[in-house]
Design an enzyme around this catalytic site. Structure first.
Site, PDB file in Angstrom:
ATOM      1  N   SER A  63      20.203  11.615 -20.114  1.00  0.00           N
ATOM      2  CA  SER A  63      19.085  10.882 -19.508  1.00  0.00           C
ATOM      3  C   SER A  63      19.468   9.409 -19.510  1.00  0.00           C
ATOM      4  O   SER A  63      20.261   8.974 -20.357  1.00  0.00           O
ATOM      5  CB  SER A  63      17.820  11.095 -20.343  1.00  0.00           C
ATOM      6  OG  SER A  63      16.851  10.102 -20.042  1.00  0.00           O
ATOM      7  N   TYR A  65      13.862  10.779 -28.719  1.00  0.00           N
ATOM      8  CA  TYR A  65      14.456  11.212 -27.442  1.00  0.00           C
ATOM      9  C   TYR A  65      15.687  10.372 -27.095  1.00  0.00           C
ATOM     10  O   TYR A  65      16.709  10.913 -26.663  1.00  0.00           O
ATOM     11  CB  TYR A  65      13.404  11.132 -26.333  1.00  0.00           C
ATOM     12  CG  TYR A  65      13.822  11.773 -25.033  1.00  0.00           C
ATOM     13  CD1 TYR A  65      13.894  13.156 -24.895  1.00  0.00           C
ATOM     14  CD2 TYR A  65      14.130  10.993 -23.916  1.00  0.00           C
ATOM     15  CE1 TYR A  65      14.257  13.739 -23.681  1.00  0.00           C
ATOM     16  CE2 TYR A  65      14.490  11.579 -22.704  1.00  0.00           C
ATOM     17  CZ  TYR A  65      14.551  12.953 -22.596  1.00  0.00           C
ATOM     18  OH  TYR A  65      14.914  13.535 -21.396  1.00  0.00           O
TER      19      TYR A  65
HETATM   20  N1  LIG Z   1      12.079  15.952 -16.242  1.00  0.00           N
HETATM   21  C1  LIG Z   1      12.621  14.745 -16.382  1.00  0.00           C
HETATM   22  O1  LIG Z   1      12.074  13.720 -15.986  1.00  0.00           O
HETATM   23  C2  LIG Z   1      13.972  14.603 -17.021  1.00  0.00           C
HETATM   24  C3  LIG Z   1      14.655  13.388 -16.928  1.00  0.00           C
HETATM   25  C4  LIG Z   1      15.898  13.258 -17.536  1.00  0.00           C
HETATM   26  C5  LIG Z   1      16.427  14.331 -18.228  1.00  0.00           C
HETATM   27  N2  LIG Z   1      15.732  15.499 -18.308  1.00  0.00           N
HETATM   28  C6  LIG Z   1      16.324  16.588 -19.085  1.00  0.00           C
HETATM   29  O2  LIG Z   1      16.500  17.726 -18.266  1.00  0.00           O
HETATM   30  C7  LIG Z   1      16.436  18.889 -19.083  1.00  0.00           C
HETATM   31  C8  LIG Z   1      15.467  19.888 -18.464  1.00  0.00           C
HETATM   32  O3  LIG Z   1      14.197  19.299 -18.345  1.00  0.00           O
HETATM   33  P1  LIG Z   1      13.014  19.959 -17.517  1.00  0.00           P
HETATM   34  O4  LIG Z   1      12.159  18.851 -17.012  1.00  0.00           O
HETATM   35  O5  LIG Z   1      13.553  20.959 -16.555  1.00  0.00           O
HETATM   36  O6  LIG Z   1      12.214  20.698 -18.694  1.00  0.00           O
HETATM   37  P2  LIG Z   1      11.524  22.148 -18.714  1.00  0.00           P
HETATM   38  O7  LIG Z   1      10.630  22.174 -19.919  1.00  0.00           O
HETATM   39  O8  LIG Z   1      10.915  22.462 -17.401  1.00  0.00           O
HETATM   40  O9  LIG Z   1      12.744  23.126 -18.961  1.00  0.00           O
HETATM   41  C9  LIG Z   1      13.310  23.337 -20.225  1.00  0.00           C
HETATM   42  C10 LIG Z   1      13.464  24.831 -20.407  1.00  0.00           C
HETATM   43  O10 LIG Z   1      14.096  25.048 -21.673  1.00  0.00           O
HETATM   44  C11 LIG Z   1      13.468  26.173 -22.279  1.00  0.00           C
HETATM   45  N3  LIG Z   1      13.631  26.095 -23.732  1.00  0.00           N
HETATM   46  C12 LIG Z   1      13.119  25.186 -24.588  1.00  0.00           C
HETATM   47  N4  LIG Z   1      13.490  25.462 -25.845  1.00  0.00           N
HETATM   48  C13 LIG Z   1      14.266  26.559 -25.774  1.00  0.00           C
HETATM   49  C14 LIG Z   1      14.949  27.317 -26.746  1.00  0.00           C
HETATM   50  N5  LIG Z   1      14.937  27.006 -28.054  1.00  0.00           N
HETATM   51  N6  LIG Z   1      15.642  28.407 -26.346  1.00  0.00           N
HETATM   52  C15 LIG Z   1      15.663  28.744 -25.036  1.00  0.00           C
HETATM   53  N7  LIG Z   1      15.058  28.048 -24.059  1.00  0.00           N
HETATM   54  C16 LIG Z   1      14.364  26.977 -24.434  1.00  0.00           C
HETATM   55  C17 LIG Z   1      12.012  26.073 -21.868  1.00  0.00           C
HETATM   56  O11 LIG Z   1      11.362  27.321 -22.000  1.00  0.00           O
HETATM   57  C18 LIG Z   1      12.124  25.582 -20.438  1.00  0.00           C
HETATM   58  O12 LIG Z   1      12.158  26.659 -19.523  1.00  0.00           O
HETATM   59  C19 LIG Z   1      16.028  18.393 -20.479  1.00  0.00           C
HETATM   60  O13 LIG Z   1      17.202  18.231 -21.266  1.00  0.00           O
HETATM   61  C20 LIG Z   1      15.422  17.054 -20.210  1.00  0.00           C
HETATM   62  O14 LIG Z   1      15.502  16.187 -21.323  1.00  0.00           O
HETATM   63  C21 LIG Z   1      14.524  15.665 -17.725  1.00  0.00           C
END
Ligand SMILES: NC(=O)c1ccc[n+]([C@@H]2O[C@H](COP(=O)([O-])OP(=O)(O)OC[C@H]3O[C@@H](n4cnc5c(N)ncnc54)[C@H](O)[C@@H]3O)[C@@H](O)[C@H]2O)c1
Length: 261
Positions: free
Chosen positions: A151, A165
């Site tokens: 990120s 984070y």
């Molecule tokens: N959404 C944003 O703005 C953003 C920005 C920068 C980085 N990110 C990063 O992108 C990645 C995905 O984010 P997202 O927005 O798609 O989130 P999200 O919550 O939609 O997806 C994360 C998925 O991981 C699964 N998960 C969580 N813990 C788990 C575990 N212990 N075992 C198996 N599965 C597990 C959840 O069930 C979920 O389906 C993350 O690393 C997040 O930090 C997101």
């Protein structure tokens, strides 16, 4: 062979831990569209079913696997099930993580329980899933490629209670460089993307505050937050042979935000 064939993932098998999530599911679909067969792994099979269907509609094959990425035995089983079904693993896209907006605390009193939760969700999950897959890739001897999701918060502070984070994403960026260095000898490349806010359920509550959102958008030269579709082109580049001389890199997908800092 056409010049753009290097972007094709025909014959490749991709594993997407967190594949049921907002970004993971977009990745799974894009990997399939580029030709890969996809293992979609998340906490429950039911969560994966919809994404398996989306991959199949793109014209590829998928398997849904229930696994807790913070449990080593689950990660090993996930890798074994992927290989049992598809015979190999070439690509891992680590899409488990997040939680940033859920636990905002002042730095000087950041509570240990929330710190540990964010570290488990982001760092432990990426570590264990990647270790299991890397062991399989190393023993298969065909190389491979890993894509982590860091990120912009790995590089930029934000005055909004983000201590855990930013530390977690800093670790993901550092591990990306470390693994790239250690695993180059096995032909395994490791890169990361570094998005700014992506319009997903994870950050919906933060972006619902018009003042917060205006502050975010104001700092982004391209004048908007990201969409999941903004991430997939870079992902396909980084996991395909198109980037065969690129490893240990962390690509900002941030509308120019980090260029201004
Ligand atoms: N959404 C944003 O703005 C953003 C920005 C920068 C980085 N990110 C990063 O992108 C990645 C995905 O984010 P997202 O927005 O798609 O989130 P999200 O919550 O939609 O997806 C994360 C998925 O991981 C699964 N998960 C969580 N813990 C788990 C575990 N212990 N075992 C198996 N599965 C597990 C959840 O069930 C979920 O389906 C993350 O690393 C997040 O930090 C997101």
């Amino acid at each position: 062979m056409g010049q753009l064939d290097a972007f094709s993932l025909d014959g490749r098998v991709a594993l997407v831990p967190g594949g049921a999530g907002a970004i993971g599911s977009a990745m799974a679909e894009a990997l399939a569209a580029a030709g890969a067969r996809v293992a979609v792994a998340d906490r429950t099979c039911r969560m994966c079913d919809d994404v398996v269907g989306r991959v199949e509609r793109v014209g590829s094959e998928a398997i849904g696997i229930a696994a807790d990425m913070t449990v080593e035995a689950d990660c090993d089983r996930m890798v074994a099930e992927t290989i049992e079904r598809f015979g190999r693993i070439d690509i891992v896209v680590n899409a488990v993580g997040g939680g940033a907006g859920k636990v905002l605390h002042p730095a000087e009193t950041y509570p240990r329980a929330d710190w540990d939760w964010i570290m488990e969700l982001n760092v432990r999950s990426t570590l264990l899933a990647t270790q299991s897959a890397a062991r399989a890739m190393i023993s298969a001897g065909r190389g491979g490629s890993v894509l982590n999701i860091s990120s912009v918060r790995a590089n930029l502070g934000i005055n909004a209670g983000y201590s855990a984070y930013v530390a977690a994403k800093g670790a993901i960026s550092s591990l990306t460089r470390q693994w790239a260095t250690e695993w180059a000898k096995y032909g395994i490349r490791v890169n990361a993307i570094m998005p700014t806010f992506v319009d997903t359920p994870q950050v919906a509550s933060l972006l619902a505050d018009p003042t917060f959102k205006a502050g975010v958008v104001d700092r982004i030269p391209l004048g908007r937050v990201g969409e999941t579709r903004d991430l997939v082109g870079a992902a396909i580049f980084l996991v395909s042979d198109a980037s065969s001389f690129v490893t240990g890199q962390i690509l900002g997908i941030d509308g120019g935000l980090t260029a201004t800092q």
